[in-house]
Each structure stands twice: as C-alpha cells, then as structure tokens.
Motif scaffolding. Structure first.
Motif, PDB file in Angstrom:
ATOM      1  N   ASN A 216       0.829  -1.198   0.000  1.00  0.00           N
ATOM      2  CA  ASN A 216       0.000   0.000   0.000  1.00  0.00           C
ATOM      3  C   ASN A 216       0.869   1.255   0.000  1.00  0.00           C
ATOM      4  OD1 ASN A 216      -2.671  -1.129  -0.008  1.00  0.00           O
ATOM      5  ND2 ASN A 216      -2.226  -1.882   2.058  1.00  0.00           N
ATOM      6  N   HIS A 217       0.172   2.377  -0.182  1.00  0.00           N
ATOM      7  CA  HIS A 217       0.843   3.675  -0.302  1.00  0.00           C
ATOM      8  C   HIS A 217       0.978   4.373   1.049  1.00  0.00           C
ATOM      9  CE1 HIS A 217       1.443   7.891  -1.485  1.00  0.00           C
ATOM     10  NE2 HIS A 217       0.527   8.146  -0.560  1.00  0.00           N
ATOM     11  N   SER A 218       2.060   5.130   1.204  1.00  0.00           N
ATOM     12  CA  SER A 218       2.151   6.097   2.298  1.00  0.00           C
ATOM     13  C   SER A 218       2.802   7.367   1.769  1.00  0.00           C
ATOM     14  CB  SER A 218       2.988   5.546   3.451  1.00  0.00           C
ATOM     15  OG  SER A 218       3.230   6.575   4.402  1.00  0.00           O
ATOM     16  N   CYS A 219       2.368   8.515   2.287  1.00  0.00           N
ATOM     17  CA  CYS A 219       2.993   9.788   1.918  1.00  0.00           C
ATOM     18  C   CYS A 219       4.295   9.998   2.689  1.00  0.00           C
ATOM     19  CB  CYS A 219       2.030  10.943   2.172  1.00  0.00           C
ATOM     20  SG  CYS A 219       0.472  10.754   1.286  1.00  0.00           S
ATOM     21  N   ILE A 220       4.536   9.200   3.739  1.00  0.00           N
ATOM     22  CA  ILE A 220       5.845   9.171   4.410  1.00  0.00           C
ATOM     23  C   ILE A 220       6.277   7.701   4.492  1.00  0.00           C
ATOM     24  CG2 ILE A 220       6.021  11.313   5.738  1.00  0.00           C
ATOM     25  CD1 ILE A 220       4.532   9.904   8.000  1.00  0.00           C
TER      26      ILE A 220
ATOM     27  N   GLN B 195      -4.988  18.781  -0.114  1.00  0.00           N
ATOM     28  CA  GLN B 195      -4.862  18.632  -1.569  1.00  0.00           C
ATOM     29  C   GLN B 195      -4.719  17.167  -1.956  1.00  0.00           C
ATOM     30  OE1 GLN B 195      -1.465  21.184  -2.016  1.00  0.00           O
ATOM     31  NE2 GLN B 195      -2.668  22.935  -2.668  1.00  0.00           N
ATOM     32  N   ARG B 196      -3.970  16.407  -1.149  1.00  0.00           N
ATOM     33  CA  ARG B 196      -3.797  14.979  -1.467  1.00  0.00           C
ATOM     34  C   ARG B 196      -5.139  14.263  -1.447  1.00  0.00           C
ATOM     35  NH1 ARG B 196       0.688  15.578   2.059  1.00  0.00           N
ATOM     36  NH2 ARG B 196      -0.171  14.308   3.729  1.00  0.00           N
ATOM     37  N   ARG B 197      -6.006  14.677  -0.525  1.00  0.00           N
ATOM     38  CA  ARG B 197      -7.320  14.048  -0.423  1.00  0.00           C
ATOM     39  C   ARG B 197      -8.172  14.341  -1.657  1.00  0.00           C
ATOM     40  NH1 ARG B 197      -8.551  16.053   5.098  1.00  0.00           N
ATOM     41  NH2 ARG B 197      -6.724  15.008   5.903  1.00  0.00           N
TER      42      ARG B 197
ATOM     43  N   THR C  37      -8.667   7.051  -0.713  1.00  0.00           N
ATOM     44  CA  THR C  37      -8.281   8.136   0.174  1.00  0.00           C
ATOM     45  C   THR C  37      -7.149   7.633   1.047  1.00  0.00           C
ATOM     46  OG1 THR C  37     -10.557   8.857   0.197  1.00  0.00           O
ATOM     47  CG2 THR C  37      -9.126   9.746   1.910  1.00  0.00           C
ATOM     48  N   CYS C  38      -6.047   8.345   1.038  1.00  0.00           N
ATOM     49  CA  CYS C  38      -4.886   7.874   1.791  1.00  0.00           C
ATOM     50  C   CYS C  38      -5.167   7.950   3.288  1.00  0.00           C
ATOM     51  CB  CYS C  38      -3.643   8.688   1.452  1.00  0.00           C
ATOM     52  SG  CYS C  38      -2.173   8.015   2.242  1.00  0.00           S
ATOM     53  N   THR C  39      -4.792   6.872   3.980  1.00  0.00           N
ATOM     54  CA  THR C  39      -4.990   6.834   5.429  1.00  0.00           C
ATOM     55  C   THR C  39      -3.643   6.729   6.150  1.00  0.00           C
ATOM     56  OG1 THR C  39      -5.287   4.450   5.246  1.00  0.00           O
ATOM     57  CG2 THR C  39      -7.284   5.779   5.309  1.00  0.00           C
ATOM     58  N   CYS C  40      -2.577   7.168   5.479  1.00  0.00           N
ATOM     59  CA  CYS C  40      -1.254   7.053   6.105  1.00  0.00           C
ATOM     60  C   CYS C  40      -1.135   8.041   7.266  1.00  0.00           C
ATOM     61  CB  CYS C  40      -0.141   7.276   5.081  1.00  0.00           C
ATOM     62  SG  CYS C  40       0.246   9.005   4.753  1.00  0.00           S
ATOM     63  N   ALA C  41      -0.063   7.886   8.050  1.00  0.00           N
ATOM     64  CA  ALA C  41       0.118   8.725   9.242  1.00  0.00           C
ATOM     65  C   ALA C  41       0.101  10.212   8.878  1.00  0.00           C
ATOM     66  CB  ALA C  41       1.425   8.353   9.932  1.00  0.00           C
ATOM     67  N   ALA C  42       0.747  10.572   7.763  1.00  0.00           N
ATOM     68  CA  ALA C  42       0.841  11.990   7.398  1.00  0.00           C
ATOM     69  C   ALA C  42      -0.504  12.554   6.953  1.00  0.00           C
ATOM     70  CB  ALA C  42       1.876  12.178   6.292  1.00  0.00           C
ATOM     71  N   CYS C  43      -1.434  11.678   6.562  1.00  0.00           N
ATOM     72  CA  CYS C  43      -2.757  12.134   6.119  1.00  0.00           C
ATOM     73  C   CYS C  43      -3.779  12.086   7.251  1.00  0.00           C
ATOM     74  CB  CYS C  43      -3.244  11.279   4.949  1.00  0.00           C
ATOM     75  SG  CYS C  43      -2.322  11.582   3.428  1.00  0.00           S
ATOM     76  N   ASP C  44      -3.372  11.539   8.384  1.00  0.00           N
ATOM     77  CA  ASP C  44      -4.280  11.415   9.525  1.00  0.00           C
ATOM     78  C   ASP C  44      -4.537  12.800  10.118  1.00  0.00           C
ATOM     79  OD1 ASP C  44      -4.856   8.911  11.794  1.00  0.00           O
ATOM     80  OD2 ASP C  44      -5.065  11.008  12.406  1.00  0.00           O
TER      81      ASP C  44
HETATM   82 ZN   LIG Z   1      -0.967   9.832   2.960  1.00  0.00          ZN
END
Ligand SMILES: [Zn+2]
Length: 336
Positions: free
Chosen positions: A127-131, A179-181, A189-196
């Motif tokens: 899966n994806h993460s922004c960090i 913006q990422r959302r 929809t990203c649910t990574c730590a940086a998007c929390d």
């Molecule tokens: Zn993210």
C-alpha cells in the motif's frame, strides 16, 4: 494465492490491511538499509501505460507458459472479486492495478515517458504512504531480459508487525494533506500517518510540502507535472526572467533540506544532487564564487550523509559526488 508465492525467508506476510485491501506486514524487525524483497515481472508489455488495451494483455498472456497463465488468471479472479464485475476488460484492469514501470528510466521530467510495464504479483500488494518506510528505486540495473526487477528497500528500520509502505506518486511530496485528499485520479483516500487528522506535524508537514511545490515552480518555472491537473492551479508559464544558476542551485538545496525534514530521504538526495549539478555547470565560469563552491561542498556532504542511511542500490551518483567534492575543494584552495 499470494502468500504461497513468497520464497522462504521473506520477512513479511500478506494479509488484510485495516481500511484497505491486502497489505504487506513485517514478520520480523527489518533493519534500515535492508533489501526486503526482489521480484521479476510475471510478464512485460512494451506500451505506454495509458495505451495498454485488451489486445496487448491477450497477446502477452498467450506467450506465457501454463504456470504463469494460471497465476495471471488467479490475479484476474482476485481483482474481479475485489472490484465486483464493474470492469468491461477485467484482464486489462488486473494488469493496470498490478504493474510497475520496468524500463529502468530515472525519474526525470525531461525524459520521454518510458514504454515498458511489468506485472508484479507480490510487489503490487504494497500500500501507499505519503511518508513511506520503503522504496522501489527506479535505478535498478536491468536484468538479462532488459527490464528492471522490483527491488524493495527499507528507508528506515521497520518493526515487526508494521505495514511496509511506499509512495505511489511523486506528486504527493508537493501537496498538502487536504490537496492529497482531493487528487481526482486517485481511487482511494490515503490513510497514512501523514494524512491522519491527528498527525502531530500536520501544520509543519503542509507548509513543507507547499514550500517544495513553490520552490519547484521557481526552479523550473512550471508546476510539478503530476500536480498540474489539480486545483488550485499554479501559474503554468512564468513571466519573469530566469534567475541566475547560483540562485537556482540554492533553491534546489533548500528543497533538499525541506524534503529531509519531511522524512523524504530519497527526494532530499535528489534535490542535493540537482543543486550540485548546477554548481558543476557554473564551476568553470566566473559565476563560481568561493562562497558558492563552499556551499556546494556542504550540499555534497549532506548528499553523502543521507545516502549513508540508505541501501546502496537506492542511490545513484555517490562516486560522482565524491569526485565533485574533491574538485570543488581543490578549486576553493586554488582561489584562496
Ligand atoms: Zn498519505
């Protein structure tokens, strides 16, 4: 079907990821700089991603041996099950959801789009993460088939039980969480730590990414290509003149420091490398001041220090940077 394909000793398992489909989770502590996994493509289609159609997947499928055909059929079934029956060409959808670029091109805005996409059964489960805590670097040497394998490298220590994640899209480094959302072409929809919403560094993270996008615009005089479809748009054609190379090198280096602070080591070394490339281009001219050369040495040291924290296969140009720094240092000595 995927777990059965993992070679013995693989340091992760594939299981359901909360809020997502499957995910890849460490089954032991993975040290920084590790090579986590390596996978060859099941097959490759030599077409631009957007142009791949049912006839391409069909032609590639017919050339496979029966074992690989069975694996691809299982993948199509898996995707059909996940996605429902909504796709008219489930084989194409399965290919597109499970492919990586395998042409071996470096990420470079000025290069033409490479035309080789490989299907990966295991690597596509990440899966994806922004960090991210891992990366599939684009600089892997090609194998005998002429295509890049998927090589997964740790960007930092990964604890047992932690999900292993990489960044799907270079544009995210330049976008705020909001913006990422809103990225229109994302299917999730990203649910990574940086998007929390509770990310403790939310404000700083958004500022750093907005700064990186602004600096990209100042350096290249255009928006980050992958961001240019987003709202609000950044002006596409700069009207002011191009700043002098020393200024651009400085902006590249500042971008490097910002990316490092954001935890994006791969991007940080890219920026420092770009800054150094500019300093080479001016080093022979009168534009090279002693102060500029000294700064370049500092940026080179930064590049090498961050590279030290990464697997050697994640970084290109270490030898070149070491040589450059020797040249810059000798020029400084010569000028004083
Ligand atoms: Zn993210």
């Amino acid at each position: 079907m995927f777990t059965a394909l993992l070679p013995p000793g693989t340091p992760f398992e594939i299981r359901a990821s909360p809020g997502r489909r499957l995910g890849v989770f460490a089954t032991k502590d993975i040290p920084a700089k590790s090579c986590i996994f390596r996978e060859e493509a099941l097959f490759v289609i030599k077409r631009p991603f957007n142009m791949i159609g049912p006839e391409d997947v069909d032609a590639a499928y017919r050339q496979l041996d029966s074992r690989k055909q069975a694996l691809f059929k299982s993948l199509v079934e898996y995707e059909r099950h996940q996605e429902g029956q909504k796709h008219f060409f489930p084989q194409v959808e399965a290919f597109k959801r499970n492919q990586f670029d395998v042409s071996g091109q470096m990420h470079d805005y000025d290069q033409p789009i490479p035309h080789a996409q490989g299907l990966f059964l295991i690597s596509s489960r990440l899966n994806h993460s922004c960090i991210p805590n891992a990366v599939f670097p684009r600089i892997q040497p090609k194998t005998g088939h002429g295509y890049r394998p998927a090589v997964l490298l740790a960007l930092r220590p990964i604890a047992i039980g932690e999900e292993i994640l990489f960044d799907y899209d270079p544009a995210h480094a330049y976008l705020t969480a909001k913006q990422r959302r809103a990225v229109p072409y994302w299917k999730f929809t990203c649910t990574c730590a940086a998007c929390d919403d509770n990310y403790p560094q939310r404000v700083e993270s958004d500022m750093r990414r907005a700064l990186l996008r602004g600096l990209h615009y100042l350096i290249h005089r255009r928006d980050v290509p992958e961001c240019s479809r987003l709202k609000p748009p950044v002006l596409q054609n700069a009207t002011s003149g191009r700043p002098d190379p020393n200024t651009i090198a400085m902006w590249q280096a500042i971008s490097g420091y910002i990316a490092e602070a954001e935890g994006l080591a791969m991007l940080a070394i890219y920026f420092f490398y770009e800054a150094l490339k500019i300093m080479i281009s001016v080093s022979g001219s009168t534009a090279a001041s002693n102060r500029g050369l000294k700064l370049a040495v500092v940026w080179g040291e930064k590049f090498l220090a961050i590279s030290e924290t990464l697997h050697p296969d994640a970084v290109e140009g270490v030898g070149a940077v070491e040589q450059l720094m020797a040249v810059f240092k000798s020029m400084i000595d010569g000028k004083t």
